[in-house]
Write an enzyme that holds these catalytic residues in place. Structure first.
Site, PDB file in Angstrom:
ATOM      1  N   SER A  35      58.499 -39.074  -3.057  1.00 51.36           N
ATOM      2  CA  SER A  35      59.655 -39.785  -2.509  1.00 51.36           C
ATOM      3  C   SER A  35      60.350 -38.930  -1.470  1.00 51.36           C
ATOM      4  O   SER A  35      60.207 -37.707  -1.448  1.00 51.36           O
ATOM      5  CB  SER A  35      60.645 -40.113  -3.624  1.00 51.36           C
ATOM      6  OG  SER A  35      61.304 -38.918  -4.063  1.00 51.36           O
ATOM      7  N   ASP A  36      61.092 -39.581  -0.592  1.00 55.15           N
ATOM      8  CA  ASP A  36      62.050 -38.845   0.219  1.00 55.15           C
ATOM      9  C   ASP A  36      63.177 -38.422  -0.722  1.00 55.15           C
ATOM     10  O   ASP A  36      63.322 -38.938  -1.827  1.00 55.15           O
ATOM     11  CB  ASP A  36      62.568 -39.720   1.366  1.00 55.15           C
ATOM     12  CG  ASP A  36      62.997 -38.883   2.563  1.00 55.15           C
ATOM     13  OD1 ASP A  36      63.355 -37.708   2.368  1.00 55.15           O
ATOM     14  OD2 ASP A  36      62.994 -39.417   3.684  1.00 55.15           O
ATOM     15  N   TRP A  37      63.985 -37.490  -0.282  1.00 54.73           N
ATOM     16  CA  TRP A  37      64.965 -36.884  -1.181  1.00 54.73           C
ATOM     17  C   TRP A  37      65.997 -37.908  -1.682  1.00 54.73           C
ATOM     18  O   TRP A  37      66.675 -38.560  -0.905  1.00 54.73           O
ATOM     19  CB  TRP A  37      65.657 -35.730  -0.468  1.00 54.73           C
ATOM     20  CG  TRP A  37      65.034 -34.383  -0.729  1.00 54.73           C
ATOM     21  CD1 TRP A  37      65.682 -33.255  -1.145  1.00 54.73           C
ATOM     22  CD2 TRP A  37      63.660 -34.009  -0.604  1.00 54.73           C
ATOM     23  NE1 TRP A  37      64.782 -32.207  -1.286  1.00 54.73           N
ATOM     24  CE2 TRP A  37      63.536 -32.649  -0.975  1.00 54.73           C
ATOM     25  CE3 TRP A  37      62.497 -34.699  -0.249  1.00 54.73           C
ATOM     26  CZ2 TRP A  37      62.324 -31.963  -0.982  1.00 54.73           C
ATOM     27  CZ3 TRP A  37      61.279 -34.016  -0.243  1.00 54.73           C
ATOM     28  CH2 TRP A  37      61.202 -32.676  -0.613  1.00 54.73           C
TER      29      TRP A  37
END
Length: 583
Positions: A35-37
């Site tokens: 995932s992105d952060w």
């Protein structure tokens, strides 16, 4: 990595159709999806959809995320409740471990050191080289560049705040001084930044050239500084970054494509005072260039990092021959198919979404401009050099494993330089509603003055396929002909040849689709027909750009990927290619 955004109303991190059905099953992706952060806010929909790694792990910013994650022990709880099977967890673990082995990280893995000194001579030299090689020469009328005292340049005026030392601020959330990088969480804590004025002043001393400067963006002051100089260099900028930082009213995305700090007015004033004006642009992407016809030279320097000043100076003085090419189409904002929407406040997730309709379909970038017959300011792949190149002898052969392409490139100028031949492909007529040309490969080859080389570029069967929405799979056409184009950018493709879609069959121009003499030496009328109707194409005199340009040293390089094989021809090859420029 899955993004923050939603596709067709379903967030990317929860989109099983994208993550599993297409990426992992249909495309047979063997790696893991992270995932992105802080993009993940649940476990059932995200892990169940095919996400394999939750970054950075915790629910919130900070190091204390152990035991406070949307995943963690909640994955096992979902397995126990039969929300998703144990095999889903096994799959995620195997994908991560498989990637570690692929990257050779399972044996002799070094200790993590976040404080290693990166400021070594080797890294400094590499930063400088990458910065110089990334410069794109967009305009060079009258061979105004490179700067040499022998060209009657005795006094240079360096103008603009972008030429001055950078002001450091948190996450680079400011635009004060020369621009090395955009802002946001991915920025670098620079040890230093070389500003253009210092680097130019130091290099000019070797040529016994005087340097005067005006480190502000005031038009009147800039014109005054430029009026008595033999050459004026104006440094201008535009910036962008992540949405959590607002800089000069720009929340992440730029509010417009205009230069910041009244850059257009500064350039106009300087160009009015000095006929030999060069513009250097530091920006994340295209900007409006109303000054295009008022200046003699334009260099797009992008965001070059800590060796910024040295990198641009190497190019301005000819120590490095520019070889950068645009990775996108440069045009006015209104010519692009999709625009940015600006919201008063950031969306909070959930059902709060900003809707974008990508009605252009496959016709993005240069494909859109080809379809609509729009002439861009600078085409995809555009980039000039201090020398000139000719393309000839385009040959193609369709084999069982794909399309094999070769083309000869000759340096017809007086200095060494790096050519970037590009290959585009048109699909057979049986493929309907498809882009007229698709970029399929390139090479970068260093050529001495007068030298010729053959580059070989391979296009595999997947890249010869299109996605059939009826069968929901990639299909390679079995009938008809492909058209292969070769040249220096999306609007300068002087060579073309047809080849049958079937392996081993004959193309219309000879055995195995090799271009015949007439096709490679096509006249202007034939090539114009392959471009949008409103293109203005004219033949260029072969000797028109052969100005005497000398250089003390041109940085040599040749970058080739696994699928490219460059063969050096020791003796120059005779070529008869009509070169064309799009204006």
């Amino acid at each position: 990595m899955a993004a923050y955004n939603a596709v067709n109303g379903t967030y990317s991190v929860q989109n099983k159709r994208l993550l599993t059905d297409y990426l992992k099953d249909k495309l047979e992706f063997q790696g893991f999806v992270m995932s992105d952060w802080w993009a993940i806010y649940d476990v059932e929909k995200s892990f169940g959809a095919g996400m394999d790694m939750n970054m950075p792990g915790g629910k919130y910013w900070g190091p204390n995320f152990i035991g406070d994650s949307f995943w963690g022990e909640h994955i096992q709880e979902c397995i126990d409740k039969d929300i998703f099977p144990q095999e889903r967890l096994d799959d995620a673990v195997l994908r991560i471990i498989r990637s570690l082995y692929k990257a050779e990280q399972m044996d002799d893995y070094p200790d993590v050191n976040l404080y290693v000194d990166t400021n070594t001579k080797e890294n400094i030299a590499l930063n400088r080289k990458v910065g110089a090689d990334s410069n794109v020469l967009l305009k060079n009328d009258d061979a105004i560049l490179p700067i040499k005292k022998t060209n009657k340049i005795k006094k240079i005026a360096v103008i603009g705040k972008d030429s001055m030392p950078t002001k450091f601020c948190s996450d680079l959330g400011c635009a004060d001084g020369t621009l090395p990088l955009g802002w946001g969480s991915g920025t670098t804590d620079f040890k230093y930044i070389v500003d253009p004025l210092s680097a130019i002043s130091k290099r000019a001393k070797k040529e016994d050239i005087e340097v005067v400067s005006y480190g502000k963006d005031d038009a009147k002051g800039g014109a005054e500084a430029a009026k008595d100089a033999d050459l004026a260099i104006v440094f201008v900028q535009a910036d962008s970054g992540e949405e959590y930082v607002t800089v000069e009213g720009n929340k992440g995305d730029r509010q417009s494509l205009d230069l910041w700090h009244d850059g257009n007015e500064l350039i106009d004033a300087v160009a009015s005072a000095n006929k030999n004006t060069i513009v250097v642009i530091h920006a994340p992407g295209p900007v409006n260039v109303p000054f295009l016809d008022k200046v003699k030279g334009i260099v797009f320097a992008g965001m070059p990092g800590q060796e910024s000043g040295n990198a641009i100076t190497d190019v301005l003085f000819g120590d490095v021959n520019p070889s950068g090419h645009l990775p996108y189409t440069w045009a006015p904002r209104e010519d692009y198919p999709t625009d940015v929407k600006y919201d008063a406040a950031l969306q909070g997730g959930g059902e709060e979404k900003t809707q974008y309709d990508y009605n252009e379909g496959l016709f993005v970038g240069y494909r859109w401009f080809d379809k609509k017959g729009i002439e861009p300011t600078f085409a995809f792949g555009y980039g000039l050099s201090y020398t000139t190149f000719e393309y000839s002898d385009l040959k193609v052969e369709m084999k069982e494993d794909g399309l094999h392409v070769s083309v000869t490139v000759t340096n017809t100028g007086s200095v060494a330089g790096a050519a970037v031949p590009m290959i585009f492909l048109s699909f057979p007529d049986v493929v309907k509603d498809y882009p007229s040309r698709l970029f399929k490969g390139f090479d970068k080859m260093m050529l001495e003055a007068g030298e010729s080389k053959i580059t070989k570029i391979f296009i595999d069967n997947h890249d010869l396929s299109y996605f059939d929405v009826e069968s929901m799979k990639f299909v390679k056409p079995e009938e008809g002909e492909y058209t292969v184009f070769a040249g220096s950018n999306a609007r300068d493709l002087p060579l073309k040849v047809n080849v049958s879609a079937n392996a081993g069959e004959t193309g219309e121009n000879g055995e195995t689709g090799e271009a015949d003499e007439n096709n490679n030496e096509s006249d202007a009328e034939e090539d114009i027909g392959d471009l949008p109707e409103n293109d203005d194409v004219k033949e260029v005199d072969e000797d028109s750009n052969d100005e005497e340009v000398t250089t003390d040293s041109v940085e040599e390089e040749a970058s080739n990927t696994e699928k490219k094989n460059t063969t050096v021809i020791k003796k120059p090859i005779k070529t008869k290619t009509i070169r064309k420029c799009i204006i």
